[in-house]
Every structure is written in C-alpha cells, then in structure tokens.
Design a protein around this motif. Structure first.
Motif: not given
Length: 97
Positions: A74-97
């Motif tokens: 993630c450009e702002s968070c500097d956290v590695a996240l999957c883009c082909d799954r829902r990991c990127f969206v879940d990390y930024h939208n859910k308190a407990d992804p």
C-alpha cells in the motif's frame, strides 16, 4: 544559601524515590495498531497498491495463518497486501480483516 538547601532537599527526594527505570525501545516494526487509525481516516484517498522492490508476507494472510509472499504494498501504509484476493480491500475497510 537558599540554593544549598534546595539542592540538599532535592537530593534527598531523589534518593528516596529511587532510580528511574530505563525505557527500552522496541525492536522491529511498529505494531499494526499504530497504522490502524491512519488506514481508516484516509479511506479512499492515496491508498493504492504499488510494486515493491522486495517480496514480503501479506499482512492479512499472515493474520489468518497463511504464508503468501507478494510484491505489492500500500502506497500510504507501507504494508504488503494481496491484490488478486480481497486482502487489500479488507485491510482498509475492516477493523479485524
């Protein structure tokens, strides 16, 4: 003369209080809770996946116990996240992804 009395009093107070404990700095990355506030406050702004020079473990997959190395962060968070799954969206939208 007054400063001598103050120095003696201050010395006795410090001796009575004991030594201060040294605070140790944590080793490694800061905990995820430190970035949790930022990722929700700026939801939808400047949070884009960008390529990383190194491969790192996806944060959401790691929490689930899955080892998955990705080359996007993630450009702002500097956290590695999957883009082909829902990991990127879940990390930024859910308190407990």
């Amino acid at each position: 003369m007054r400063s001598d009395i103050q120095n003696i009093l201050l010395g006795k107070l410090l001796a009575h209080a004991g030594h201060e404990q040294n605070v140790q700095r944590p080793i490694g990355r800061s905990p995820a809770a430190a970035t949790q506030v930022v990722r929700f406050e700026e939801r939808g702004r400047k949070h884009w996946p960008i390529p990383s020079a190194t491969r790192r473990r996806c944060r959401v997959c790691a929490v689930k116990g899955v080892t998955r190395n990705v080359s996007a962060i993630c450009e702002s968070c500097d956290v590695a996240l999957c883009c082909d799954r829902r990991c990127f969206v879940d990390y930024h939208n859910k308190a407990d992804p």
